[in-house]
Motif scaffolding. Structure first.
Motif, PDB file in Angstrom:
ATOM      1  N   VAL A 172     -15.953  33.889 -26.391  1.00 23.12           N
ATOM      2  CA  VAL A 172     -16.533  33.159 -25.264  1.00 23.12           C
ATOM      3  C   VAL A 172     -18.015  32.876 -25.482  1.00 23.12           C
ATOM      4  CG1 VAL A 172     -14.851  34.060 -23.620  1.00 23.12           C
ATOM      5  CG2 VAL A 172     -16.995  35.294 -23.979  1.00 23.12           C
ATOM      6  N   GLU A 173     -18.688  33.696 -26.304  1.00 25.79           N
ATOM      7  CA  GLU A 173     -20.115  33.464 -26.561  1.00 25.79           C
ATOM      8  C   GLU A 173     -20.359  32.143 -27.274  1.00 25.79           C
ATOM      9  OE1 GLU A 173     -18.485  36.177 -27.297  1.00 25.79           O
ATOM     10  OE2 GLU A 173     -19.426  37.863 -26.232  1.00 25.79           O
ATOM     11  N   ASN A 174     -19.303  31.580 -27.855  1.00 25.71           N
ATOM     12  CA  ASN A 174     -19.434  30.289 -28.551  1.00 25.71           C
ATOM     13  C   ASN A 174     -19.076  29.105 -27.651  1.00 25.71           C
ATOM     14  OD1 ASN A 174     -20.075  31.701 -30.918  1.00 25.71           O
ATOM     15  ND2 ASN A 174     -17.934  31.809 -31.560  1.00 25.71           N
ATOM     16  N   TRP A 175     -18.632  29.369 -26.455  1.00 25.86           N
ATOM     17  CA  TRP A 175     -18.232  28.288 -25.561  1.00 25.86           C
ATOM     18  C   TRP A 175     -19.454  27.598 -24.947  1.00 25.86           C
ATOM     19  CZ3 TRP A 175     -13.869  30.824 -22.118  1.00 25.86           C
ATOM     20  CH2 TRP A 175     -12.776  31.144 -22.940  1.00 25.86           C
ATOM     21  N   PRO A 176     -19.414  26.285 -24.777  1.00 23.05           N
ATOM     22  CA  PRO A 176     -20.517  25.592 -24.107  1.00 23.05           C
ATOM     23  C   PRO A 176     -20.816  26.159 -22.719  1.00 23.05           C
ATOM     24  CG  PRO A 176     -19.070  24.009 -25.182  1.00 23.05           C
ATOM     25  CD  PRO A 176     -18.394  25.348 -25.290  1.00 23.05           C
ATOM     26  N   ALA A 177     -19.781  26.573 -21.979  1.00 19.19           N
ATOM     27  CA  ALA A 177     -19.996  27.108 -20.630  1.00 19.19           C
ATOM     28  C   ALA A 177     -20.824  28.383 -20.665  1.00 19.19           C
ATOM     29  CB  ALA A 177     -18.646  27.372 -19.954  1.00 19.19           C
ATOM     30  N   TYR A 178     -20.656  29.183 -21.702  1.00 18.38           N
ATOM     31  CA  TYR A 178     -21.465  30.399 -21.847  1.00 18.38           C
ATOM     32  C   TYR A 178     -22.880  30.033 -22.269  1.00 18.38           C
ATOM     33  CZ  TYR A 178     -22.947  35.019 -23.433  1.00 18.38           C
ATOM     34  OH  TYR A 178     -23.637  36.195 -23.616  1.00 18.38           O
ATOM     35  N   ARG A 179     -22.984  29.130 -23.217  1.00 16.51           N
ATOM     36  CA  ARG A 179     -24.295  28.694 -23.712  1.00 16.51           C
ATOM     37  C   ARG A 179     -25.130  28.096 -22.596  1.00 16.51           C
ATOM     38  NH1 ARG A 179     -23.126  23.993 -27.074  1.00 16.51           N
ATOM     39  NH2 ARG A 179     -23.219  22.959 -25.042  1.00 16.51           N
ATOM     40  N   ASP A 180     -24.483  27.386 -21.660  1.00 17.66           N
ATOM     41  CA  ASP A 180     -25.208  26.694 -20.599  1.00 17.66           C
ATOM     42  C   ASP A 180     -25.316  27.514 -19.319  1.00 17.66           C
ATOM     43  OD1 ASP A 180     -25.423  24.570 -22.356  1.00 17.66           O
ATOM     44  OD2 ASP A 180     -23.667  23.530 -21.560  1.00 17.66           O
ATOM     45  N   GLY A 181     -24.867  28.770 -19.340  1.00 16.88           N
ATOM     46  CA  GLY A 181     -25.052  29.651 -18.193  1.00 16.88           C
ATOM     47  C   GLY A 181     -24.058  29.465 -17.069  1.00 16.88           C
ATOM     48  N   LEU A 182     -22.923  28.865 -17.349  1.00 17.07           N
ATOM     49  CA  LEU A 182     -21.900  28.691 -16.311  1.00 17.07           C
ATOM     50  C   LEU A 182     -21.037  29.941 -16.132  1.00 17.07           C
ATOM     51  CD1 LEU A 182     -22.747  25.708 -17.039  1.00 17.07           C
ATOM     52  CD2 LEU A 182     -20.412  25.055 -16.402  1.00 17.07           C
ATOM     53  N   ILE A 183     -20.977  30.774 -17.162  1.00 12.45           N
ATOM     54  CA  ILE A 183     -20.182  31.992 -17.087  1.00 12.45           C
ATOM     55  C   ILE A 183     -20.985  33.152 -17.665  1.00 12.45           C
ATOM     56  CG2 ILE A 183     -17.905  30.894 -17.157  1.00 12.45           C
ATOM     57  CD1 ILE A 183     -17.829  31.475 -20.170  1.00 12.45           C
ATOM     58  N   GLU A 184     -20.662  34.354 -17.201  1.00 15.10           N
ATOM     59  CA  GLU A 184     -21.211  35.597 -17.733  1.00 15.10           C
ATOM     60  C   GLU A 184     -20.048  36.536 -18.027  1.00 15.10           C
ATOM     61  OE1 GLU A 184     -24.321  36.778 -18.292  1.00 15.10           O
ATOM     62  OE2 GLU A 184     -25.469  35.042 -17.580  1.00 15.10           O
ATOM     63  N   VAL A 185     -20.161  37.323 -19.089  1.00 15.79           N
ATOM     64  CA  VAL A 185     -19.192  38.392 -19.342  1.00 15.79           C
ATOM     65  C   VAL A 185     -19.553  39.561 -18.435  1.00 15.79           C
ATOM     66  CG1 VAL A 185     -18.261  39.993 -21.036  1.00 15.79           C
ATOM     67  CG2 VAL A 185     -18.826  37.655 -21.727  1.00 15.79           C
ATOM     68  N   GLN A 186     -18.641  39.936 -17.549  1.00 16.44           N
ATOM     69  CA  GLN A 186     -18.899  41.034 -16.616  1.00 16.44           C
ATOM     70  C   GLN A 186     -17.579  41.652 -16.173  1.00 16.44           C
ATOM     71  OE1 GLN A 186     -20.858  40.077 -12.818  1.00 16.44           O
ATOM     72  NE2 GLN A 186     -22.045  41.977 -13.001  1.00 16.44           N
ATOM     73  N   ASP A 187     -17.432  42.941 -16.409  1.00 16.84           N
ATOM     74  CA  ASP A 187     -16.218  43.652 -16.030  1.00 16.84           C
ATOM     75  C   ASP A 187     -15.944  43.517 -14.542  1.00 16.84           C
ATOM     76  OD1 ASP A 187     -14.104  45.857 -16.478  1.00 16.84           O
ATOM     77  OD2 ASP A 187     -15.395  46.716 -14.933  1.00 16.84           O
ATOM     78  N   LEU A 188     -14.665  43.533 -14.188  1.00 19.92           N
ATOM     79  CA  LEU A 188     -14.266  43.417 -12.787  1.00 19.92           C
ATOM     80  C   LEU A 188     -14.919  44.508 -11.932  1.00 19.92           C
ATOM     81  CD1 LEU A 188     -12.530  42.255 -10.482  1.00 19.92           C
ATOM     82  CD2 LEU A 188     -10.637  43.690 -11.316  1.00 19.92           C
ATOM     83  N   GLY A 189     -14.986  45.742 -12.448  1.00 23.94           N
ATOM     84  CA  GLY A 189     -15.606  46.812 -11.686  1.00 23.94           C
ATOM     85  C   GLY A 189     -17.072  46.550 -11.422  1.00 23.94           C
ATOM     86  N   SER A 190     -17.766  46.012 -12.393  1.00 23.95           N
ATOM     87  CA  SER A 190     -19.171  45.664 -12.218  1.00 23.95           C
ATOM     88  C   SER A 190     -19.329  44.558 -11.181  1.00 23.95           C
ATOM     89  CB  SER A 190     -19.772  45.233 -13.560  1.00 23.95           C
ATOM     90  OG  SER A 190     -21.136  44.958 -13.441  1.00 23.95           O
ATOM     91  N   GLN A 191     -18.404  43.612 -11.180  1.00 18.80           N
ATOM     92  CA  GLN A 191     -18.447  42.552 -10.161  1.00 18.80           C
ATOM     93  C   GLN A 191     -18.250  43.139  -8.766  1.00 18.80           C
ATOM     94  OE1 GLN A 191     -16.228  38.882 -11.087  1.00 18.80           O
ATOM     95  NE2 GLN A 191     -16.091  39.554 -13.222  1.00 18.80           N
TER      96      GLN A 191
END
Length: 393
Positions: A172-191
């Motif tokens: 996912v770190e290579n996806w445009p959405a990650y590069r442009d700040g549309l998504i973050e990697v975050q565990d469900l518990g952290s959310q």
């Protein structure tokens, strides 16, 4: 690389990881990356295969193995297909001998298994701590919506407002959405921990142990950039990552404050008694994150646990000084040990007259003391303890 050569590489890496665990050195991921950086002949399939062997062995061995060969020996007993790879071939491991002992297996070192059991984590709950973790994303509502975002993989909606679960291993770190700040990697518990903060527009919110700012960014998104959010930490390197992350995410952070360890109150003096909410994502043993960092259970000992509980008390007391009358302190730890969760919160309430525990406003979890616990087995999350205290008016 031949299968025996991959096995020998895994043994060498396990040796390095075992030594680092004993010396509180570099984490396994970094050691694996460094190992292959100097071995360009290893292709992507080789790297994946060796990494898989290493982590299978780590998850299998509870106490710290004597050496990497003993850990791989234990894995070859659990998976008989590996035993013939100890064949003495070029670049492969020497054959196993009759009286050669494998590393002991189990969940963790004995003292830690006992502490977990006393904390209600045993049998299936304990086994789930060593399963592979899922890949969870949080869609950044400042820039996108889970309902409309287009990603290379669709993912499955989670129980949080913007959560998605993806197949493990996606880049996912290579996806445009990650590069442009549309998504973050975050565990469900952290959310869910961020949901428990229940931040409101117009409030002053302090993220006291912000680290690199994953929860800080989630709080900014939840308030639509309409809260004054202050991120503080004692780790300059991690805190330094927050500004570029916030810029990418379109998150407005009012201030970042680098604190002097042991003198945090001095660095936060201008906020004394002014915060509506203070989030304390406390430094801890990380027993709730073994799915992601299984070798961390080799690093923990009773002395380190004692140090961490003292630090947690200190951070809680520091955070309490920032909360306005009637404001809230939210205590979060990714540990499943009572010493770092329910016991610490009870101790805090006993030291601070007039403070009252409040219900944690999230759907999942089970009651633990005055707070709520999330576990991999019951909730499909990393392990967390979450509790909320309200300051006297």
């Amino acid at each position: 690389m031949t299968p025996p050569a991959r096995t020998q590489a895994a043994i060498e890496l396990l040796d390095a990881i075992i030594d680092a665990a004993r010396a509180k050195g570099a984490p396994a991921d970094r050691l694996i990356a460094d190992y292959f950086r100097t071995r360009r002949y290893a292709g992507s399939k080789d790297r994946r295969a060796v990494r898989e062997l290493v982590y299978r062995a780590i998850r299998l061995c509870g106490p710290v193995p004597a050496r990497g060969r003993a850990a791989m020996h234990a894995l070859s007993i659990a998976d008989p297909d590996l035993a013939p790879l100890f064949d003495g071939s070029p670049h492969g491991p020497e054959p196993l001998v009759v009286d050669e002992l494998p590393a002991p297996t189990g969940i963790a070192p004995k003292w830690l298994v006992e502490r977990l059991a006393k904390s209600g984590i045993a049998r299936d709950e304990a086994k789930a701590l060593l399963e592979r973790a899922p890949l969870d994303l949080r869609v950044n509502s400042l820039k996108a919506s889970r309902d409309t975002i287009e990603l290379p993989e669709q993912g499955s909606p989670l129980s949080t407002p913007q959560g998605l679960r993806m197949p493990t291993g996606l880049p996912v770190e290579n996806w445009p959405a990650y590069r442009d700040g549309l998504i973050e990697v975050q565990d469900l518990g952290s959310q869910w921990a961020c949901e428990a903060v229940a931040p409101q527009a117009g409030e002053t919110i302090v993220d006291l142990c912000a680290g690199a700012g994953g929860k800080t960014l989630a709080l900014a998104a939840a308030t639509g950039n309409e809260a004054q959010i202050i991120a503080a930490d004692t780790d300059a390197r991690r805190l330094g990552n927050l500004r570029p992350r916030a810029q990418k995410a379109g998150a407005q952070i009012a201030e970042t404050i680098l604190l002097n360890p042991g003198k945090e109150a001095e660095g936060l003096s201008t906020l004394s008694g002014k915060a509506d909410r203070v989030l304390i994502d406390a430094p801890c043993s990380g027993t709730g994150t073994w799915r992601r960092n299984p070798e961390s259970r080799w690093r923990l000992d009773p002395a380190e646990l004692k140090r961490l509980t003292k630090l947690q008390d200190h951070v809680l007391d520091t955070g309490a000084g920032l909360v306005r009358p009637g404001g809230r302190l939210i205590y979060v730890t990714c540990s499943l040990l009572n010493e770092e969760g329910a016991n610490r919160f009870d101790s805090f309430l006993s030291r601070h007259e007039g403070w009252q525990a409040e219900p944690v406003p999230i759907a999942p979890g089970t009651l633990r003391g005055m707070g709520v616990r999330l576990t991999p087995y019951r909730d499909g999350t990393d392990g967390f303890f979450i509790a909320i205290a309200r300051a006297p008016c």
